[in-house]
Motif scaffolding. Structure first.
Motif, PDB file in Angstrom:
ATOM      1  N   ILE B 262       0.772  -1.197  -0.113  1.00 33.23           N
ATOM      2  CA  ILE B 262       0.101  -0.165   0.031  1.00 33.23           C
ATOM      3  C   ILE B 262       0.839   1.314  -0.038  1.00 33.23           C
ATOM      4  O   ILE B 262       0.289   2.428  -0.260  1.00 33.23           O
ATOM      5  N   PRO B 280      -3.305   5.462   3.577  1.00 34.33           N
ATOM      6  CA  PRO B 280      -3.567   6.592   2.652  1.00 34.33           C
ATOM      7  C   PRO B 280      -4.151   7.612   3.346  1.00 34.33           C
ATOM      8  O   PRO B 280      -5.144   7.299   4.314  1.00 34.33           O
ATOM      9  N   THR B 429      -3.916  -4.824   1.982  1.00 39.54           N
ATOM     10  CA  THR B 429      -4.923  -3.840   2.468  1.00 39.54           C
ATOM     11  C   THR B 429      -4.371  -3.130   3.701  1.00 39.54           C
ATOM     12  O   THR B 429      -3.959  -4.129   4.701  1.00 39.54           O
ATOM     13  N   CYS B 430      -4.400  -2.003   3.764  1.00 37.64           N
ATOM     14  CA  CYS B 430      -4.169  -1.310   4.957  1.00 37.64           C
ATOM     15  C   CYS B 430      -5.039  -1.434   6.058  1.00 37.64           C
ATOM     16  O   CYS B 430      -4.545  -1.754   7.421  1.00 37.64           O
ATOM     17  N   GLY B 431      -6.291  -1.717   5.956  1.00 39.89           N
ATOM     18  CA  GLY B 431      -7.269  -2.160   6.926  1.00 39.89           C
ATOM     19  C   GLY B 431      -7.874  -0.837   7.527  1.00 39.89           C
ATOM     20  O   GLY B 431      -8.516  -0.829   8.495  1.00 39.89           O
ATOM     21  N   GLN B 432      -7.574   0.557   6.937  1.00 39.35           N
ATOM     22  CA  GLN B 432      -8.166   1.733   7.587  1.00 39.35           C
ATOM     23  C   GLN B 432      -9.808   1.699   7.352  1.00 39.35           C
ATOM     24  O   GLN B 432     -10.342   2.300   8.292  1.00 39.35           O
ATOM     25  N   CYS B 433     -10.137   1.525   6.111  1.00 40.84           N
ATOM     26  CA  CYS B 433     -11.494   1.644   5.920  1.00 40.84           C
ATOM     27  C   CYS B 433     -12.200   0.449   5.839  1.00 40.84           C
ATOM     28  O   CYS B 433     -11.873  -0.576   4.949  1.00 40.84           O
ATOM     29  N   CYS B 436     -12.991  -1.821   2.124  1.00 40.00           N
ATOM     30  CA  CYS B 436     -11.719  -2.483   1.788  1.00 40.00           C
ATOM     31  C   CYS B 436     -11.317  -3.639   2.833  1.00 40.00           C
ATOM     32  O   CYS B 436     -11.112  -4.775   2.275  1.00 40.00           O
ATOM     33  N   SER B 473     -14.664   2.689  -0.775  1.00 34.86           N
ATOM     34  CA  SER B 473     -13.000   2.784  -0.141  1.00 34.86           C
ATOM     35  C   SER B 473     -12.397   4.021  -0.419  1.00 34.86           C
ATOM     36  O   SER B 473     -12.854   4.895  -1.178  1.00 34.86           O
ATOM     37  N   ILE B 474     -11.440   4.174   0.671  1.00 38.75           N
ATOM     38  CA  ILE B 474     -10.644   5.349   0.591  1.00 38.75           C
ATOM     39  C   ILE B 474      -9.751   5.520  -0.742  1.00 38.75           C
ATOM     40  O   ILE B 474      -9.733   6.852  -1.302  1.00 38.75           O
ATOM     41  N   CYS B 475      -8.836   4.632  -0.938  1.00 33.89           N
ATOM     42  CA  CYS B 475      -7.977   4.484  -2.025  1.00 33.89           C
ATOM     43  C   CYS B 475      -8.378   3.571  -3.318  1.00 33.89           C
ATOM     44  O   CYS B 475      -9.056   2.664  -3.042  1.00 33.89           O
ATOM     45  N   GLY B 478      -8.730  -0.746  -2.501  1.00 34.54           N
ATOM     46  CA  GLY B 478      -9.922  -1.204  -2.385  1.00 34.54           C
ATOM     47  C   GLY B 478     -11.139  -1.085  -3.554  1.00 34.54           C
ATOM     48  O   GLY B 478     -11.958  -2.247  -3.744  1.00 34.54           O
TER      49      GLY B 478
HETATM   50  S1  SF4 Z   1      -9.116   1.302   0.422  1.00 34.19           S
HETATM   51 FE1  SF4 Z   1      -9.028   1.709   2.559  1.00 34.19          FE
HETATM   52  S2  SF4 Z   1      -8.404  -0.113   3.675  1.00 34.19           S
HETATM   53 FE2  SF4 Z   1      -7.939  -0.352   1.541  1.00 34.19          FE
HETATM   54  S3  SF4 Z   1      -5.976   0.299   1.174  1.00 34.19           S
HETATM   55 FE3  SF4 Z   1      -6.957   2.071   0.775  1.00 34.19          FE
HETATM   56  S4  SF4 Z   1      -7.288   3.140   2.495  1.00 34.19           S
HETATM   57 FE4  SF4 Z   1      -6.578   0.993   3.174  1.00 34.19          FE
END
Ligand code: SF4
Ligand SMILES: Cc1cc2nc3c(=O)[nH]c(=O)nc-3n(C[C@H](O)[C@H](O)[C@H](O)COP(=O)(O)O)c2cc1C
Lengths: 351, 497
Positions: B262, B280, B429-433, B436, B473-475, B478
């Motif tokens: 990521i 992100p 996946t970063c797991g933030q949102c 995703c 998704s944020i980025c 996702g």
């Molecule tokens: S879509 Fe959301 S959870 Fe997936 S990599 Fe991007 S910021 Fe992280």
């Protein structure tokens, strides 16, 4: 300045977010990661709205209102997004017999939102991937990873409000969880056990360990914390005549702005303790006996005046409790100086 | 007051002290003033820090999977080696690939190929790389505005995957009121099937560095950062050697990635560079306005920068004219079931057929290809004559992305290949949102369950879940993470009966 919300021109102030303006005019926009005291992060994705000119839905909690911007908070597109997203949250959450997010702690907003907005298709449940600190022996704060939606409000509160940073997001992706350094127990971390993480948790993943499984009282009793002079307001949850939980009134409503310390939130065992003093006591012939306030005060005054007569006023010293307010401390030094004639007075929190 | 992040020093300090090993967070907290929990959160985010004891990292990317990576993993495990299956290592042309404990490559496959030297190619991987840097001199002679005009005329689109016009970002940074500005090179190449930046840095480090120097000079940046994949030690050495030769009038700093795909996403990269978890940021603001440490920042892919010297030297029109369907030439990576995997610099808009001719032909009977890394999904051979450019592939429901083309022949079960892609995204996946984070796991679970009993019921919700991942998704991760499975189901129904 006006922003158009669902066709209605609405006044706004510079710097206001779309969420703030929309809520002010009565729009219902669900949020999970939003908490007024914290910087918005737009991570839970529940509050997405349509912004004219933007291809993608945008988080209303971070999107600033601008002159003439056209915002839609209710549409088929938004409904579908919310419902499928809620289905996904449910698939990653502990559910009850009816398939609804489990109710725990002081409530579960995810459950409320599922009931209010509905869900998309029922998705297969995912196994729990978030680690818990099973060996964490702290007596007060329980973390239930099954109910965590990773909004990180707890982590941000611990950082932005308390500046304690005992907890952080750890691991990555689906394994991301709320953790401490080396996943040690909270007692081995910088945690002050203030329990603010519990207060900001939208789903009850963070709960009070002593009240695990006990639902919040429908009408808590407002009171003032008696542990110090700040005068934090507390809501006492009483179930069957017993105090089961202490919470703060909502942020922005009382002096403590939604916050409490470890004593205010958790140190309430004394309320029902058998050793608790319930009436004034006077020691006569070496034995403590219950008595009236009138008698107790008379006895104390007599004793103090006796010392002054025999040894002079400066043989007396007055120390007030750190639980006293400024006004009470003032009265106490006045008593020392004016009534007894000594400057030997002190407040225990002054050292 | 505690610091929220220790800046660019933190990751290095964590690495030196042993990453996520017990006690490290506390020790590094003492040195840096960053809270220990925050540091532990950083260590556990990055694969190379989270697992410091791994002896052998074997790539499980598509091309390596095709070349027998899983057999190697099983064998190493049987021999008691501390082995870890990892996401694409950017060595697809030499598959199957692995890294030893010091992150130096262990290669079981052959050598990758490039075209022979040709001065008419803008990057010319086969050419001699020298410290001449005559384009930088010319740039200074004609002035920054004229340079940006040439970049515009060239039609140079970002080569990192998004294809965004480069000149808009250059003008954007140049016009900021803030004078402290940065240029950041995205050398974190991690898209499965992609290894072109690696070849540029190894073979033409001067090209990229000269492009970087021109960009920095044109936008008024005095400091440049090169965020380079930690697994690309040899590239870093090549760049350092070239820098020592050229001695540019620009402060160039290196930053090693620590194992997180990521961090190729530009704002995750900036977070990482600031010593934090690579999650992100929300955009806007865009990096051109508020990037590294909140300052205006120009971020470019290695290949994008390597195109710049030739554009300045020969003119934008010349570069534009090299393309067939869009502007310029392009480095196409090709691997999988072809005879001569490698990086080929060809006019934008060549077809798969032509590309494979350069790569010595197919191995076996081709069945499918992935035109631009895992994020582009799979296409059937009916698209073998589609121009491999940004627009045509988008119209085909795929994307050119990083032009990491992988060919799969008819020995491959597309359901199995789809699974490799979904495993990748669940790992990365970063797991933030939530869309995703949860979606990646749901998709991987669906294909696993399908492979276990071939009951199509398990795939019933793949489309709906993808819809929300794309919408919410944020980025970009996702948004595209379901494509391996979704495209395989769409184009290869025969493998899903
Ligand atoms: S879509 Fe959301 S959870 Fe997936 S990599 Fe991007 S910021 Fe992280
Ligand atoms: C999930 C994801 C991964 C990415 N990985 C890379 C990468 O490895 N290398 C890269 O140069 N760009 C990558 N990008 C694109 C960058 O965000 C960014 O667009 C690029 O670095 C800009 O440079 P360019 O304009 O020269 O392409 C990625 C984007 C996303 C969404």
């Amino acid at each position: 300045m006006k922003v158009i919300i669902d066709g209605e021109a609405v006044d706004f102030e510079l710097g206001e977010t779309v969420l703030e303006v929309a809520q002010r005019v009565g729009r219902s926009i669900p949020t999970l990661c939003h908490e007024k005291r914290l910087d918005p992060v737009g991570a839970c994705r529940m509050c997405l709205v349509e912004v004219q000119g933007q291809r993608r839905l945008q988080p209303s909690c971070t999107w600033k209102a601008t002159e003439g911007a056209v915002i839609t908070t209710q549409s088929q597109r938004i409904d579908t997004h919310r419902q499928v997203l809620l289905s996904m949250y449910v698939a990653d959450h502990a559910v009850d017999d009816q398939g609804l997010p489990k109710q725990r702690g002081v409530g579960n907003q995810l459950r409320d939102q599922v009931l209010e907005y509905g869900t998309g298709p029922q998705l297969p449940q995912l196994p729990l991937r978030r680690a818990v600190r099973e060996h964490d022996a702290n007596p007060y704060i329980h973390f239930d990873a099954e109910a965590c939606v990773l909004c990180a409000a707890c982590v941000r509160y611990c950082d932005e409000v308390e500046a304690v940073n005992a907890i952080a997001l750890v691991e990555r992706g689906g394994r991301t969880t709320i953790g401490t350094a080396d996943q040690q127990g909270l007692l081995d971390s910088s945690c002050e056990l203030c329990g603010g993480c519990i207060a900001v948790c939208p789903t009850g993943a963070m709960t009070e360990r002593p009240s695990l499984g006990i639902p919040p009282a429908p009408e808590p009793i407002r009171s003032t914390c008696n542990f110090c002079g700040v005068g934090c307001q507390v809501d006492l949850h009483v179930t069957d005549g017993r105090l089961t939980r202490v919470t703060s009134p909502p942020p922005g409503t009382t002096v403590n702005d939604g916050n409490l310390c470890v004593k205010g939130r958790f140190a309430s065992e004394f309320v029902h303790h058998p050793d608790r003093l319930q009436t004034p006591m006077v020691r006569r012939n070496g034995v403590l006996e219950p008595t009236t306030w009138e008698d107790a005060l008379q006895t104390a005054a007599k004793g103090l005046l006796g010392v002054k007569r025999r040894h002079g006023a400066d043989a007396l010293g007055f120390v007030s409790s750190s639980r006293c307010t400024g006004e009470e401390n003032y009265l106490m030094q006045k008593l020392a100086r004016a009534a007894f004639g000594t400057n030997n007075c002190h407040q225990c929190a002054a050292t | 007051m505690k610091k929220k992040s220790g800046g660019t020093e933190v990751m290095h300090a964590l690495e030196e002290a042993g990453g996520a090993r017990s006690g490290v967070a506390r020790a590094v907290s003492g040195q840096t003033g960053v809270p220990e929990a925050t540091l532990y959160g950083v260590s556990t985010f990055y694969t190379l820090l989270a697992k410091p004891d791994v002896e052998l990292r074997i790539c499980q990317g598509t091309s390596c999977a095709l070349a027998g990576a899983f057999e190697h993993i099983a064998e190493a495990r049987a021999n008691g080696v501390k082995v870890e299956a990892v996401s694409c290592l950017g060595q697809c042309d030499r598959a199957p690939a692995a890294l030893d404990a010091r992150l130096e490559p262990v290669i079981w496959g052959g050598e990758g190929h490039v075209l022979p030297a040709d001065p008419e190619l803008p990057i010319d991987l086969g050419g001699a790389d020298t410290a001449e840097w005559s384009a930088l001199e010319k740039a200074k002679r004609i002035g920054a505005e004229a340079v940006i005009d040439e970049i515009r005329a060239a039609g140079l689109q970002g080569r990192g995957g998004a294809g965004f016009p480069a000149h808009i970002k250059w003008s954007g940074v140049r016009s900021q009121a803030e004078t402290e500005r940065y240029v950041v090179v995205n050398a974190d190449e991690g898209e499965p099937g992609t290894f072109k930046d690696r070849e540029v840095m190894l073979r033409r480090p001067h090209r990229m560095l000269e492009g970087l120097a021109i960009a920095a000079w044109a936008v008024g940046a005095k400091v440049a950062w090169i965020y380079i994949r930690g697994e690309f030690q040899a590239c870093r050495r090549a760049l350092e050697r070239a820098l020592a030769e050229a001695k540019p009038d620009l402060e160039v700093r290196f930053y090693d990635g620590h194992g997180a795909y990521i961090c190729g996403e530009e704002t995750a990269l900036l977070e990482s560079l600031e010593g934090k978890r690579g999650m992100p940021r929300l955009k806007p603001p865009f990096p051109t306005e508020a990037g590294l440490f909140g300052k205006p920042t120009l971020i470019h892919n290695v290949e994008t920068l390597a195109c710049v010297p030739a554009i300045v030297e020969r003119g934008g029109d010349w570069f534009r004219g090299l393309g067939r369907t869009e502007a310029g030439s392009k480095l196409y990576c090709i691997s999988g079931h072809v005879e001569k995997p490698g990086v080929y610099e060809l006019p934008i808009g060549v077809t798969l057929e032509e590309l494979v001719q350069h790569a010595g032909g197919y191995v076996g009977t081709p069945k499918a290809f992935s035109p631009g890394g895992a994020s582009s999904g799979f296409l059937p051979m009916a698209f073998r004559d589609t121009p491999l450019d940004f627009k045509s592939l988008q119209a085909a429901g795929s994307m050119l992305g990083s032009a990491g083309v992988v060919v799969l022949n008819d020995s491959v079960d597309m359901a199995e290949a789809a699974r490799w892609g979904q495993v990748f995204f669940e790992d990365e996946t970063c797991g933030q949102c939530a869309p995703c984070r949860i979606g990646c796991s749901l998709q991987r679970q669906s294909i696993d369950r399908y492979l276990a009993d071939r009951d199509a019921e398990h795939l019933a919700h793949v489309g709906v879940v993808h819809g929300e991942m794309d919408e919410g998704s944020i980025c970009g991760l996702g948004m595209t993470a379901s494509l391996p499975l979704l495209s395989a189901m769409k184009h290869f129904p025969g493998d899903f009966v």
